[in-house]
Design an enzyme around this catalytic site. Structure first.
Site, PDB file in Angstrom:
ATOM      1  N   GLU A  82       1.101  -1.297  -0.160  1.00  0.00           N
ATOM      2  CA  GLU A  82      -0.040   0.061  -0.063  1.00  0.00           C
ATOM      3  C   GLU A  82       1.010   1.345  -0.122  1.00  0.00           C
ATOM      4  O   GLU A  82       0.713   2.229  -0.672  1.00  0.00           O
ATOM      5  CB  GLU A  82      -0.991  -0.051   1.101  1.00  0.00           C
ATOM      6  CG  GLU A  82      -1.993  -1.287   1.184  1.00  0.00           C
ATOM      7  CD  GLU A  82      -2.543  -1.278  -0.115  1.00  0.00           C
ATOM      8  OE1 GLU A  82      -2.927  -0.218  -1.030  1.00  0.00           O
ATOM      9  OE2 GLU A  82      -3.041  -2.537  -0.422  1.00  0.00           O
ATOM     10  N   HIS A  93       1.792   2.369  -3.376  1.00  0.00           N
ATOM     11  CA  HIS A  93       0.649   3.068  -3.938  1.00  0.00           C
ATOM     12  C   HIS A  93       0.930   4.678  -3.661  1.00  0.00           C
ATOM     13  O   HIS A  93       0.706   5.446  -4.607  1.00  0.00           O
ATOM     14  CB  HIS A  93      -0.694   2.632  -3.687  1.00  0.00           C
ATOM     15  CG  HIS A  93      -1.001   1.236  -4.346  1.00  0.00           C
ATOM     16  ND1 HIS A  93      -1.046   1.080  -5.720  1.00  0.00           N
ATOM     17  CD2 HIS A  93      -1.362   0.165  -4.030  1.00  0.00           C
ATOM     18  CE1 HIS A  93      -1.613  -0.011  -6.199  1.00  0.00           C
ATOM     19  NE2 HIS A  93      -1.842  -0.658  -4.931  1.00  0.00           N
TER      20      HIS A  93
HETATM   21 ZN    ZN Z   1      -2.420  -2.492  -4.810  1.00  0.00          ZN
END
Ligand code: ZN
Length: 185
Positions: free
Chosen positions: A141, A144
Site C-alpha cells: 500500500e 501506491h
Molecule cells: Zn495494490
C-alpha cells in the site's frame, strides 16, 4: 459508500500524492468509504490513489486472515502520511494481488520487517515495527502512495507474459466483480 477503483493504466496510480492536511474536507467519511470499498472488493488494503484521490493515505484490514495475536491479530488500521523509515531482514517472496490489477497474482520479493511512522484517523502519531503479513500489506500500500504498482517489480519475462492482459486493462477490458474506472472506455 462504495467507490469505483481505478485500474492499471489510469494516471491516478502514477501521479504524485500530496500530504494529507488535518483540515482535509470530510476525511472521516473518505476513510469509511475506503474501508467499504475495500471490503466490497474482498481486498485487505486500499490506498487513496486507487480511488482517484492523490493523497498519502491507505487503509488495511486483515480480519479475513485470522492471524494469531502475535502476528498482528485483528489488524485494522488507517495510515495517514505514512513514512517507512526502516526495512529489515532477508527479502522473501509472497504472492501478491492488487485491486487495481484484477486477476493477476505474482510473487514479489520484499523484506519481512518494517518500521513505519504514520498518523491514525484521530491524528495520533505512531512509530511502529511490523512483520509478516502486516509488513507485507503495508509495503504494497505504501508503494501506491509512492506511485508504484507491484507489477513493476516483475521480471521482464513475467511482464512479457502479462503484456496482453495489462494492455487490455489500460483499454478498459477488466475482469472484476466490483466497479472500476480505466483510462479509456
Ligand atoms: Zn495494490
Amino acid at each position: 459508500m462504495i467507490l469505483p477503483i481505478v485500474v492499471y493504466g489510469h494516471p491516478a496510480l502514477k501521479a504524485k500524492n500530496k500530504e494529507v492536511e488535518s483540515n482535509y474536507p470530510e476525511l472521516q467519511k473518505l476513510i469509511d468509504d475506503m474501508f467499504d470499498t475495500m471490503r466490497n472488493a474482498d481486498g485487505v488494503g486500499l490506498a487513496a490513489p486507487q480511488i482517484n484521490k492523490n493523497i498519502r493515505l491507505f487503509v488495511v484490514d486483515l480480519s479475513s486472515y485470522e492471524l494469531p495475536e502475535d502476528k498482528g491479530g485483528q489488524f485494522k488500521q488507517v495510515f495517514i502520511n505514512p513514512v517507512i523509515v526502516e526495512r529489515e531482514g532477508e527479502p522473501e517472496y509472497f504472492n501478491e494481488g492488487c485491486l487495481s490489477v484484477p486477476d493477476i497474482h505474482e510473487d514479489v520479493l520484499r523484506p519481512p520487517r518494517i518500521r513505519i511512522k504514520y498518523f491514525d484517523r484521530d491524528w495520533n502519531l505512531h512509530d511502529e515495527w511490523f512483520d509478516g503479513i502486516p509488513a507485507r500489506v503495508c509495503q504494497h500500500e505504501y508503494d501506491h502512495v509512492e506511485g508504484i504498482v507491484f507489477v513493476e517489480y516483475l521480471s521482464n519475462l513475467k511482464k512479457m507474459v502479462l503484456h496482453r492482459k495489462l494492455t487490455d486493462m489500460t483499454k478498459g477490458v477488466v475482469n472484476a466483480h466490483y466497479k472500476t474506472i480505466s483510462t479509456k472506455r
